[in-house]
Design an enzyme around this catalytic site. Structure first.
Site, PDB file in Angstrom:
ATOM      1  N   SER A   1       5.672  -0.253   2.419  1.00  0.00           N
ATOM      2  CA  SER A   1       5.233  -0.175   1.027  1.00  0.00           C
ATOM      3  C   SER A   1       5.785   1.084   0.360  1.00  0.00           C
ATOM      4  O   SER A   1       7.004   1.207   0.191  1.00  0.00           O
ATOM      5  CB  SER A   1       3.707  -0.257   0.947  1.00  0.00           C
ATOM      6  OG  SER A   1       3.273  -0.453  -0.374  1.00  0.00           O
ATOM      7  N   LEU A   2       4.936   2.068   0.008  1.00  0.00           N
ATOM      8  CA  LEU A   2       5.469   3.265  -0.650  1.00  0.00           C
ATOM      9  C   LEU A   2       6.483   3.992   0.223  1.00  0.00           C
ATOM     10  O   LEU A   2       7.370   4.687  -0.277  1.00  0.00           O
ATOM     11  CB  LEU A   2       4.329   4.205  -1.045  1.00  0.00           C
ATOM     12  CG  LEU A   2       3.676   5.056   0.052  1.00  0.00           C
ATOM     13  CD1 LEU A   2       4.317   6.434   0.133  1.00  0.00           C
ATOM     14  CD2 LEU A   2       2.180   5.194  -0.185  1.00  0.00           C
TER      15      LEU A   2
ATOM     16  N   ARG B   1       4.874   4.845  -9.612  1.00  0.00           N
ATOM     17  CA  ARG B   1       4.466   3.595  -8.962  1.00  0.00           C
ATOM     18  C   ARG B   1       2.972   3.587  -8.667  1.00  0.00           C
ATOM     19  O   ARG B   1       2.278   2.598  -8.932  1.00  0.00           O
ATOM     20  CB  ARG B   1       5.271   3.416  -7.669  1.00  0.00           C
ATOM     21  CG  ARG B   1       4.957   2.154  -6.859  1.00  0.00           C
ATOM     22  CD  ARG B   1       5.815   2.162  -5.605  1.00  0.00           C
ATOM     23  NE  ARG B   1       5.670   0.954  -4.804  1.00  0.00           N
ATOM     24  CZ  ARG B   1       4.804   0.811  -3.807  1.00  0.00           C
ATOM     25  NH1 ARG B   1       3.970   1.809  -3.526  1.00  0.00           N
ATOM     26  NH2 ARG B   1       4.767  -0.308  -3.104  1.00  0.00           N
TER      27      ARG B   1
ATOM     28  N   GLN C   1       0.464   3.747   2.594  1.00  0.00           N
ATOM     29  CA  GLN C   1      -0.854   4.174   2.133  1.00  0.00           C
ATOM     30  C   GLN C   1      -1.918   3.778   3.144  1.00  0.00           C
ATOM     31  O   GLN C   1      -1.848   2.714   3.760  1.00  0.00           O
ATOM     32  CB  GLN C   1      -1.137   3.517   0.773  1.00  0.00           C
ATOM     33  CG  GLN C   1      -2.298   4.120   0.024  1.00  0.00           C
ATOM     34  CD  GLN C   1      -2.294   3.736  -1.444  1.00  0.00           C
ATOM     35  OE1 GLN C   1      -1.242   3.455  -2.008  1.00  0.00           O
ATOM     36  NE2 GLN C   1      -3.454   3.715  -2.068  1.00  0.00           N
TER      37      GLN C   1
ATOM     38  N   GLN D   1       8.995  -6.028  -4.466  1.00  0.00           N
ATOM     39  CA  GLN D   1       8.212  -5.523  -3.338  1.00  0.00           C
ATOM     40  C   GLN D   1       6.761  -5.300  -3.683  1.00  0.00           C
ATOM     41  O   GLN D   1       5.852  -5.624  -2.914  1.00  0.00           O
ATOM     42  CB  GLN D   1       8.842  -4.215  -2.830  1.00  0.00           C
ATOM     43  CG  GLN D   1       8.160  -3.619  -1.607  1.00  0.00           C
ATOM     44  CD  GLN D   1       7.640  -2.213  -1.869  1.00  0.00           C
ATOM     45  OE1 GLN D   1       6.968  -1.967  -2.863  1.00  0.00           O
ATOM     46  NE2 GLN D   1       7.955  -1.298  -0.978  1.00  0.00           N
TER      47      GLN D   1
ATOM     48  N   HIS E   1       0.539  -5.900  -3.120  1.00  0.00           N
ATOM     49  CA  HIS E   1       1.481  -6.866  -2.560  1.00  0.00           C
ATOM     50  C   HIS E   1       1.006  -8.304  -2.739  1.00  0.00           C
ATOM     51  O   HIS E   1       1.209  -9.153  -1.869  1.00  0.00           O
ATOM     52  CB  HIS E   1       1.807  -6.527  -1.104  1.00  0.00           C
ATOM     53  CG  HIS E   1       2.442  -5.179  -0.977  1.00  0.00           C
ATOM     54  ND1 HIS E   1       3.742  -4.936  -1.373  1.00  0.00           N
ATOM     55  CD2 HIS E   1       1.944  -4.006  -0.548  1.00  0.00           C
ATOM     56  CE1 HIS E   1       4.007  -3.649  -1.176  1.00  0.00           C
ATOM     57  NE2 HIS E   1       2.933  -3.066  -0.691  1.00  0.00           N
TER      58      HIS E   1
END
Length: 310
Positions: free
Chosen positions: A87-88, A112, A9, A245, A196
């Site tokens: 991340s994603l 998510r 992102q 995560q 996070h």
């Protein structure tokens, strides 16, 4: 050995995927049939940027782009020996490895994004990039600011580039302490949540329940997981690592170093921008990097990779 790495992102842009959509029917099918409750194609191609930048929309849009490009590379006979994603992007890496179908990758990332946005609602939060300070000193700064609230190192991107996140007062104070300890710059980031960090635990809990409804296929090659900086080990499960995560640090520098140690010599970054390629160049400059943001990039990367293996 080739690894695919998938952008996270922040690298999204209006217009992403439009040239692929117009040129490749297979890519167009991914966008036309994306299992989401909004017009993904119009949002990606036309914006508005403010909506595209909202977490619940950014994440499935990025995943659709990633799985579309991955399918085109597969049609050209180009497949990786390993994958990772920021991340994603980790979900796209798992799709590439056969764990998720195209539709499941996109719908899961859409879920998510929704629960991450919900977990951040009402929080006075912030994230700040800290340049020119090592992780130990930055941890000291976070510890010194923790009396004002939650603040954690949420991204270990590359040497000299770390990101802290959490409750705004604590993040701002940690930035001040980081400068006192020698940081060159502290740059607040435009984000909508303390991603996070442990403030994302509600999102982790929601994901854990959601994962129980999914089928996880076997991995066809190693995926390097954000929360540990390396592949899965005995006793670990993919759902548990993904739950972890979303609420723990992204060890991207560690991932790069582990990839290099494991013999990865070429990476293809898939997604808008070149952020991940930049992290590789700063951490492991011997690894050759390519990136695919546009259809023109795709053609040049395919030609280059086929030339190397010819």
């Amino acid at each position: 050995m080739i690894a695919f790495v998938y952008a996270g992102q922040g690298s999204q842009r209006v217009g992403m995927g439009k040239d692929f959509y117009e040129e490749f029917p297979g890519f167009a099918r991914v966008f036309d049939h994306a299992p989401v409750e909004f017009d993904l194609k119009t949002l990606c191609f036309e914006g508005p940027e403010e909506k595209l930048s909202q977490t619940r929309y950014t994440q499935p849009c990025m995943a659709a782009f990633a799985v579309g490009v991955t399918s085109l590379l597969a049609q050209e006979g180009i497949r990786p020996q390993a994958a990772a994603g920021l991340s994603l992007g980790e979900y796209s890496a798992l799709h590439a490895a056969g764990v998720f179908s195209q539709g499941t990758a996109i719908s899961t990332v859409a879920f998510r994004g929704k629960v991450m946005e919900e977990a951040a609602a009402g929080l006075e939060c912030g994230m700040t990039a800290v340049l020119g300070l090592d992780r130990e000193k930055l941890q000291t700064a976070c510890d010194g600011a923790s009396e004002l609230g939650v603040v954690q190192i949420c991204n270990y991107n590359c040497p000299g580039q770390l990101v802290i996140g959490g409750e705004r007062a604590a993040v701002d104070r940690a930035g001040e302490l980081a400068k006192e300890l020698g940081a060159k710059r502290c740059m607040p980031l435009k984000v909508s949540g303390p991603f996070h960090t442990r403030l994302m635990k509600p999102a982790g809990d929601a994901l854990a329940a959601y994962f129980r409804t999914l089928d996880f296929g076997p991995m066809e090659f190693p995926v390097y997981f954000n929360c540990k900086g390396g592949p899965i080990e005995a006793g670990e499960t993919i759902p548990a690592l993904l739950e972890r995560q979303v609420q723990s640090s992204v060890y991207w520098e560690d991932t790069i170093r582990r990839m290099e140690a494991d013999g990865i010599d070429t990476v293809v970054e898939i997604g808008p921008g070149k952020a991940l390629s930049g992290f590789f160049k700063k951490t492991a400059p011997a690894i050759k990097t390519y990136h695919i943001d546009t259809a023109a990039d795709f053609h040049s990367v395919v030609s280059a990779l086929k030339g190397e293996t010819a």
